[in-house]
Motif scaffolding. Sequence first.
Motif, short mmCIF file in Angstrom:
data_model
loop_
_atom_site.label_atom_id
_atom_site.label_comp_id
_atom_site.label_asym_id
_atom_site.label_seq_id
_atom_site.Cartn_x
_atom_site.Cartn_y
_atom_site.Cartn_z
N GLN A 95 0.81 -1.21 -0.25
CA GLN A 95 -0.02 -0.12 -0.04
C GLN A 95 0.79 1.27 0.05
OE1 GLN A 95 -3.13 0.59 2.68
NE2 GLN A 95 -3.98 -1.40 2.35
N ASP A 96 0.33 2.44 -0.84
CA ASP A 96 1.39 3.45 -0.85
C ASP A 96 0.51 4.73 -1.06
OD1 ASP A 96 4.34 3.17 -1.98
OD2 ASP A 96 3.41 5.02 -2.34
N THR A 97 1.35 5.89 -1.03
CA THR A 97 0.47 7.15 -0.97
C THR A 97 0.96 7.91 -2.33
OG1 THR A 97 2.33 7.91 0.15
CG2 THR A 97 0.21 7.62 1.32
N LEU A 98 1.35 6.96 -3.42
CA LEU A 98 1.55 6.84 -4.75
C LEU A 98 1.08 8.22 -5.39
CD1 LEU A 98 3.80 6.09 -6.92
CD2 LEU A 98 2.14 4.83 -8.00
N ASN A 99 -0.16 8.34 -5.47
CA ASN A 99 -0.95 9.38 -6.17
C ASN A 99 -0.74 10.85 -5.49
OD1 ASN A 99 -1.73 8.24 -8.41
ND2 ASN A 99 -3.64 7.23 -7.27
N GLN A 100 -0.48 10.70 -4.22
CA GLN A 100 -0.51 11.91 -3.58
C GLN A 100 1.31 12.71 -3.84
OE1 GLN A 100 -1.15 11.66 1.00
NE2 GLN A 100 0.52 12.99 1.16
N SER A 101 1.96 11.52 -3.91
CA SER A 101 3.31 11.99 -4.25
C SER A 101 3.35 12.60 -5.71
CB SER A 101 4.36 10.76 -4.26
OG SER A 101 4.36 10.33 -2.79
N VAL A 102 2.71 11.82 -6.47
CA VAL A 102 2.90 12.26 -7.84
C VAL A 102 2.17 13.61 -7.95
CG1 VAL A 102 1.81 11.78 -10.15
CG2 VAL A 102 2.93 9.89 -8.76
N LYS A 104 2.15 15.90 -5.79
CA LYS A 104 2.70 17.03 -5.03
C LYS A 104 4.19 17.43 -6.04
CE LYS A 104 4.74 18.59 -0.74
NZ LYS A 104 4.98 18.03 0.69
N LEU A 105 4.60 16.49 -6.39
CA LEU A 105 5.63 16.80 -7.45
C LEU A 105 5.36 17.37 -8.82
CD1 LEU A 105 8.89 16.39 -7.67
CD2 LEU A 105 8.38 14.40 -8.96
N ALA A 106 4.07 17.02 -9.33
CA ALA A 106 3.77 17.66 -10.55
C ALA A 106 3.44 19.10 -10.33
CB ALA A 106 2.40 16.82 -10.83
N LEU A 108 4.68 20.84 -7.94
CA LEU A 108 5.90 21.67 -7.83
C LEU A 108 6.55 21.88 -9.14
CD1 LEU A 108 7.97 22.35 -5.41
CD2 LEU A 108 9.26 20.38 -6.02
N ARG A 111 3.27 20.92 -13.81
CA ARG A 111 2.69 20.02 -14.99
C ARG A 111 1.11 19.53 -14.52
NH1 ARG A 111 6.57 17.32 -18.34
NH2 ARG A 111 8.69 18.09 -17.68
N ASP B 31 -4.22 3.49 -2.97
CA ASP B 31 -2.93 3.16 -3.82
C ASP B 31 -2.16 2.10 -3.39
OD1 ASP B 31 -3.97 5.50 -4.68
OD2 ASP B 31 -2.29 6.91 -3.99
N GLU B 180 9.45 13.95 -0.17
CA GLU B 180 8.17 14.52 -0.38
C GLU B 180 7.58 15.63 0.78
OE1 GLU B 180 5.03 11.82 -0.79
OE2 GLU B 180 3.43 13.10 -0.48
N TYR B 184 10.94 18.63 -1.09
CA TYR B 184 11.88 17.95 -1.89
C TYR B 184 13.27 18.96 -1.82
CZ TYR B 184 8.08 15.37 -4.01
OH TYR B 184 6.95 14.74 -4.27
N ARG B 336 10.65 3.52 -6.88
CA ARG B 336 9.58 4.07 -6.73
C ARG B 336 9.54 5.51 -7.23
NH1 ARG B 336 7.35 7.47 -2.64
NH2 ARG B 336 5.19 7.11 -2.19
N VAL B 344 4.73 11.71 -13.53
CA VAL B 344 4.84 13.03 -13.61
C VAL B 344 4.83 13.62 -15.03
CG1 VAL B 344 5.94 15.32 -12.97
CG2 VAL B 344 5.27 13.51 -11.22
#
Lengths: 111, 345
Positions: A95-102, A104-106, A108, A111, B31, B180, B184, B336, B344
């Motif tokens: 289980q991950d918080t992948l979409n949240q990480s994506v 946040k980076l997007a 920043l 995009r 997720d 994160e 960053y 990851r 992204v």
Amino acid sequence: MNIYLVGIAAGFSGVVLGYVIARLDGIYSLLRQQPVNNLPEPSSFFAKKHDKARAEVEEKVGQISIDTSKFVTEIKTDNISKVNDVELGKKTTQQDTLNQSVSKLAQLKGR
Amino acid sequence: MPKGLDVGTSFIVLASGGEMPVSFTSDDQTDYVEYKEFRDAFYVIKPSTPVATKMIEKGLQGKVFVRDEDGKFIILGQDAIEKAVERNDSAKRPMYRGVVSPKEKEAKRVLAYILKEVVGQAEEQGEKIVFCIPAQPVDQEDEDFDVGYHEDVVKSVLSGCGYEPKAINEAEALCYSELEHDDYTGVALSCGAGMVNVCVMLNGEPTVMFSTTKSGDWVDRMAAVATSEPDSVVQAEKEQGEFTLGGPVSENTVLAAVQAYYERLIDYTTKTLAAAMKGHKALPKFKEPLPIVIGGGTSRAKGFVDVFAKKLADNEFPLPVKEVRHARDPLHAVARGCLIAAKVL
């Protein structure tokens, strides 16, 4: 009379010849003192123009470089045959918080 | 579906992600990331007679192996290391110090085969995949170290599987995975088998990136020389044995040597890190103390992070440090980060 004239002419010729020999000797000794390498390079009438044109070409060509990176040849793996059906790689799921990480980076990265 | 790929000297890790139900009875989604890892090693056995061929094939039942056109057996992955240990030998690596090994004749072909099998065919033509590459090392000038060539080889294999591949620096990927909650901003060190990759990041922008060429394999090699054991035996002992860095010296000779060389490695890495940062022109003026995150298989030794933090202070690291912490999942963190970068893109 003639004998006198011949004598004077011979004497004059001797003096001239002596002068010429002395001059040649002087030039020779001068050349010996100054090595040929040190003499100024003979310059052509077109030399200046030629140098300018060459420098321009050199400047233009200098911006171009040849790609010397190693060429990747075709990598053939079809001559390797699998003997059994064992799958390569162990799978795990987390289980991950992948979409949240994506997101946040997007954000920043704009995009 | 975008994918992330950590092409490491010791492990190849593929990461793909999506959403799945929280439980069988719930419609809520959560997720997930699926990792597929494979040990980057091979061992070749060439049978001398047809009888030997049958015997070897029988002995390899249940193991991961392939046959080459000239009849030799190529055992792959963890099975290759175990077979090598069984024969008191060392397994081979398709990669050396973070790039395709120039020393092994079979390296490129075996790496291509492993990558194709682990990654598989793209679900649709042009599917995005981000894979990691190392930075140029600061402690070695080696003609054999050719990151550009390595990148082209991996790109060529992945393109052949239908993907649109893009390369990212290994430590930069680690930053995307682990920084994160620090906006960053911080330092990430990926301690792999072949190299230590470093990235200093400010608000998502890498400012300084470099690598050093001494890491886990160096520990194995040095301990192997000190104990007169093959590298594979040392590696197996190291991964299975109990020892703590900074703790009491192990009674096992191999592990005692491993402990000693690990501490020297950490000392060397922190000294190099401190020297590289001192007066670096590209280094921003950080307002807040920085988090330092450590990932990679070599960092999984017990006590690694604590010894690293102590040595960093001893060796006068020039930047203010908030904390030195381990990546949440040190072996998978780079993959990851590659997956996040792919999503992204």
